[in-house]
Design a protein around this motif. Structure first.
Motif, PDB file in Angstrom:
ATOM      1  N   LEU A 174       0.832  -1.206   0.000  1.00  0.00           N
ATOM      2  CA  LEU A 174       0.000   0.000   0.000  1.00  0.00           C
ATOM      3  C   LEU A 174       0.867   1.256   0.000  1.00  0.00           C
ATOM      4  O   LEU A 174       0.579   2.223  -0.712  1.00  0.00           O
ATOM      5  N   ALA A 175       1.938   1.259   0.773  1.00  0.00           N
ATOM      6  CA  ALA A 175       2.836   2.417   0.824  1.00  0.00           C
ATOM      7  C   ALA A 175       3.477   2.673  -0.532  1.00  0.00           C
ATOM      8  O   ALA A 175       3.637   3.829  -0.959  1.00  0.00           O
ATOM      9  N   ALA A 176       3.846   1.590  -1.240  1.00  0.00           N
ATOM     10  CA  ALA A 176       4.434   1.749  -2.573  1.00  0.00           C
ATOM     11  C   ALA A 176       3.416   2.338  -3.547  1.00  0.00           C
ATOM     12  O   ALA A 176       3.742   3.197  -4.377  1.00  0.00           O
ATOM     13  N   LEU A 177       2.168   1.881  -3.466  1.00  0.00           N
ATOM     14  CA  LEU A 177       1.118   2.420  -4.327  1.00  0.00           C
ATOM     15  C   LEU A 177       0.836   3.877  -3.980  1.00  0.00           C
ATOM     16  O   LEU A 177       0.622   4.711  -4.872  1.00  0.00           O
ATOM     17  N   ARG A 178       0.855   4.197  -2.698  1.00  0.00           N
ATOM     18  CA  ARG A 178       0.558   5.552  -2.257  1.00  0.00           C
ATOM     19  C   ARG A 178       1.541   6.556  -2.839  1.00  0.00           C
ATOM     20  O   ARG A 178       1.175   7.704  -3.122  1.00  0.00           O
ATOM     21  N   VAL A 179       2.784   6.167  -3.047  1.00  0.00           N
ATOM     22  CA  VAL A 179       3.772   7.053  -3.667  1.00  0.00           C
ATOM     23  C   VAL A 179       3.277   7.488  -5.041  1.00  0.00           C
ATOM     24  O   VAL A 179       3.335   8.672  -5.409  1.00  0.00           O
ATOM     25  N   ARG A 180       2.780   6.532  -5.821  1.00  0.00           N
ATOM     26  CA  ARG A 180       2.264   6.861  -7.160  1.00  0.00           C
ATOM     27  C   ARG A 180       0.980   7.680  -7.071  1.00  0.00           C
ATOM     28  O   ARG A 180       0.762   8.602  -7.872  1.00  0.00           O
ATOM     29  N   GLU A 181       0.102   7.340  -6.125  1.00  0.00           N
ATOM     30  CA  GLU A 181      -1.149   8.087  -5.980  1.00  0.00           C
ATOM     31  C   GLU A 181      -0.875   9.546  -5.622  1.00  0.00           C
ATOM     32  O   GLU A 181      -1.506  10.456  -6.178  1.00  0.00           O
ATOM     33  N   LYS A 182       0.070   9.780  -4.716  1.00  0.00           N
ATOM     34  CA  LYS A 182       0.394  11.153  -4.339  1.00  0.00           C
ATOM     35  C   LYS A 182       1.047  11.916  -5.490  1.00  0.00           C
ATOM     36  O   LYS A 182       0.800  13.112  -5.678  1.00  0.00           O
ATOM     37  N   ALA A 183       1.859  11.204  -6.287  1.00  0.00           N
ATOM     38  CA  ALA A 183       2.471  11.841  -7.451  1.00  0.00           C
ATOM     39  C   ALA A 183       1.397  12.246  -8.460  1.00  0.00           C
ATOM     40  O   ALA A 183       1.472  13.330  -9.070  1.00  0.00           O
ATOM     41  N   ALA A 184       0.381  11.385  -8.628  1.00  0.00           N
ATOM     42  CA  ALA A 184      -0.715  11.709  -9.544  1.00  0.00           C
ATOM     43  C   ALA A 184      -1.504  12.909  -9.038  1.00  0.00           C
ATOM     44  O   ALA A 184      -1.915  13.773  -9.820  1.00  0.00           O
ATOM     45  N   THR A 185      -1.703  12.998  -7.722  1.00  0.00           N
ATOM     46  CA  THR A 185      -2.400  14.140  -7.151  1.00  0.00           C
ATOM     47  C   THR A 185      -1.633  15.433  -7.409  1.00  0.00           C
ATOM     48  O   THR A 185      -2.216  16.459  -7.790  1.00  0.00           O
ATOM     49  N   ARG A 186      -0.316  15.389  -7.217  1.00  0.00           N
ATOM     50  CA  ARG A 186       0.496  16.589  -7.473  1.00  0.00           C
ATOM     51  C   ARG A 186       0.463  16.972  -8.953  1.00  0.00           C
ATOM     52  O   ARG A 186       0.440  18.165  -9.291  1.00  0.00           O
ATOM     53  N   GLU A 187       0.432  15.966  -9.836  1.00  0.00           N
ATOM     54  CA  GLU A 187       0.343  16.258 -11.270  1.00  0.00           C
ATOM     55  C   GLU A 187      -0.999  16.893 -11.612  1.00  0.00           C
ATOM     56  O   GLU A 187      -1.069  17.832 -12.414  1.00  0.00           O
ATOM     57  N   LEU A 188      -2.075  16.412 -10.999  1.00  0.00           N
ATOM     58  CA  LEU A 188      -3.383  17.023 -11.230  1.00  0.00           C
ATOM     59  C   LEU A 188      -3.405  18.466 -10.718  1.00  0.00           C
ATOM     60  O   LEU A 188      -4.021  19.343 -11.339  1.00  0.00           O
ATOM     61  N   ASP A 189      -2.729  18.721  -9.601  1.00  0.00           N
ATOM     62  CA  ASP A 189      -2.625  20.103  -9.110  1.00  0.00           C
ATOM     63  C   ASP A 189      -1.888  20.983 -10.116  1.00  0.00           C
ATOM     64  O   ASP A 189      -2.270  22.132 -10.364  1.00  0.00           O
ATOM     65  N   ALA A 190      -0.832  20.433 -10.713  1.00  0.00           N
ATOM     66  CA  ALA A 190      -0.059  21.192 -11.699  1.00  0.00           C
ATOM     67  C   ALA A 190      -0.886  21.444 -12.964  1.00  0.00           C
ATOM     68  O   ALA A 190      -0.805  22.515 -13.575  1.00  0.00           O
ATOM     69  N   ILE A 191      -1.676  20.439 -13.357  1.00  0.00           N
ATOM     70  CA  ILE A 191      -2.559  20.602 -14.525  1.00  0.00           C
ATOM     71  C   ILE A 191      -3.585  21.692 -14.247  1.00  0.00           C
ATOM     72  O   ILE A 191      -3.872  22.539 -15.108  1.00  0.00           O
ATOM     73  N   ALA A 192      -4.164  21.677 -13.045  1.00  0.00           N
ATOM     74  CA  ALA A 192      -5.145  22.699 -12.690  1.00  0.00           C
ATOM     75  C   ALA A 192      -4.515  24.091 -12.708  1.00  0.00           C
ATOM     76  O   ALA A 192      -5.150  25.073 -13.118  1.00  0.00           O
ATOM     77  N   ALA A 193      -3.272  24.176 -12.253  1.00  0.00           N
ATOM     78  CA  ALA A 193      -2.579  25.468 -12.286  1.00  0.00           C
ATOM     79  C   ALA A 193      -2.390  25.951 -13.724  1.00  0.00           C
ATOM     80  O   ALA A 193      -2.548  27.143 -14.019  1.00  0.00           O
ATOM     81  N   GLN A 194      -2.049  25.025 -14.627  1.00  0.00           N
ATOM     82  CA  GLN A 194      -1.912  25.390 -16.036  1.00  0.00           C
ATOM     83  C   GLN A 194      -3.263  25.800 -16.620  1.00  0.00           C
ATOM     84  O   GLN A 194      -3.349  26.742 -17.417  1.00  0.00           O
ATOM     85  N   ARG A 195      -4.320  25.090 -16.213  1.00  0.00           N
ATOM     86  CA  ARG A 195      -5.663  25.421 -16.698  1.00  0.00           C
ATOM     87  C   ARG A 195      -6.036  26.844 -16.293  1.00  0.00           C
ATOM     88  O   ARG A 195      -6.663  27.575 -17.080  1.00  0.00           O
ATOM     89  N   ARG A 196      -5.682  27.245 -15.085  1.00  0.00           N
ATOM     90  CA  ARG A 196      -6.009  28.603 -14.625  1.00  0.00           C
ATOM     91  C   ARG A 196      -5.248  29.674 -15.400  1.00  0.00           C
ATOM     92  O   ARG A 196      -5.599  30.860 -15.335  1.00  0.00           O
ATOM     93  N   ARG A 197      -4.227  29.273 -16.123  1.00  0.00           N
ATOM     94  CA  ARG A 197      -3.428  30.225 -16.907  1.00  0.00           C
ATOM     95  C   ARG A 197      -3.756  30.191 -18.400  1.00  0.00           C
ATOM     96  O   ARG A 197      -3.094  30.862 -19.197  1.00  0.00           O
ATOM     97  N   LEU A 198      -4.761  29.410 -18.790  1.00  0.00           N
ATOM     98  CA  LEU A 198      -5.162  29.392 -20.194  1.00  0.00           C
ATOM     99  C   LEU A 198      -5.712  30.753 -20.608  1.00  0.00           C
ATOM    100  O   LEU A 198      -6.355  31.446 -19.806  1.00  0.00           O
ATOM    101  N   PRO A 199      -5.513  31.142 -21.868  1.00  0.00           N
ATOM    102  CA  PRO A 199      -6.215  32.318 -22.377  1.00  0.00           C
ATOM    103  C   PRO A 199      -7.696  31.987 -22.553  1.00  0.00           C
ATOM    104  O   PRO A 199      -8.105  30.839 -22.344  1.00  0.00           O
ATOM    105  N   MET A 200      -8.484  32.957 -22.915  1.00  0.00           N
ATOM    106  CA  MET A 200      -9.912  32.720 -23.130  1.00  0.00           C
ATOM    107  C   MET A 200     -10.337  33.346 -24.448  1.00  0.00           C
ATOM    108  O   MET A 200      -9.624  34.174 -25.025  1.00  0.00           O
TER     109      MET A 200
END
Length: 233
Positions: free
Chosen positions: A25-51
């Motif tokens: 479970l701890a090994a899987l959690r490393v990947r899950e947390k990395a995916a969460t951080r990537e989604l945060d980074a994607i959301a940050a990029q989304r907030r910087r999109l032009p309109m």
């Protein structure tokens, strides 16, 4: 983990002691947390999109014609789910009907100055009748007499889509769009199913040998199923 630490029966996860399970479970959690951080980074990029500035479209709601800017209901941000539609059909797209059935309480958007509505190419009378049949609670609007749907990736006879808009006074801007599996991030259905031991049980998924698997979509509730569970009768 050594093979001695686990026992397994066909179609079931291996059985391990608590210590071995915690390590996996701890090994899987490393990947899950990395995916969460990537989604945060994607959301940050989304907030910087032009309109993109939108024309002054007119849709039709339950009370008649309404300008797109007024669909915001006085709020600054708007999410539209574009529901697939076939004129005259008793049952509309099962995927769209099932997806939107989960949005029963949307008051949490109000503190964020936002609103969520359904838009469809169907005639408004048919659309509202279908909304009642399947127990959908959101406000619906028709774009049958407007280019709005076609201009934002949901033409007549086409697929579903999600769009996001920002209002500045009487000017509306389009800020984001997705379709296909991009809508899964807006759902709690698949995230819940995906944490089950057998997952979605669809044949395209990477699952261990012996796992139950069925044709894609076979587990999804169809429109009549939604109506029986959530409709008025």
């Amino acid at each position: 983990m050594s093979s001695e630490a686990m026992t397994q029966r066909p179609g079931l996860p291996p059985v391990a002691d608590s210590e071995a399970w915690e390590r996996q479970l701890a090994a899987l959690r490393v990947r899950e947390k990395a995916a969460t951080r990537e989604l945060d980074a994607i959301a940050a990029q989304r907030r910087r999109l032009p309109m993109v500035e939108m024309p002054d479209y007119t849709l039709v709601g339950a009370e008649g014609p309404v300008r797109l800017v007024d669909v915001f209901g006085g709020r600054s941000q708007l999410i539209t789910y574009h529901h697939m539609w076939r004129d005259g059909a008793a049952w509309q797209c099962g995927g769209c009907t099932g997806h939107t059935s989960q949005y029963t309480r949307l008051g949490f958007l109000e503190p964020y100055d936002a609103r969520f509505v359904i838009v469809t190419q169907g005639e408004i009378g048919e659309a509202l009748a279908y909304r009642e049949t399947v127990g959908n609670r959101m406000d619906w609007y028709s774009t049958a007499g407007s280019d709005f749907g076609a201009d934002v990736g949901a033409p007549a006879g086409g697929g579903f889509a999600v769009n996001v808009f920002l209002r500045d006074g009487d000017t509306v801007y389009r800020t984001w769009h997705t379709d296909g599996r991009g809508t899964e991030q807006l759902s709690h259905i698949f995230p819940l199913i995906d944490i089950l031991p057998w997952g979605r049980q669809e044949e395209w998924q990477d699952s261990p040998p012996g796992w139950p698997q069925s044709p894609t979509y076979s587990g999804w509730l169809d429109s009549p199923d939604i109506a029986r569970r959530y409709g008025p009768g």
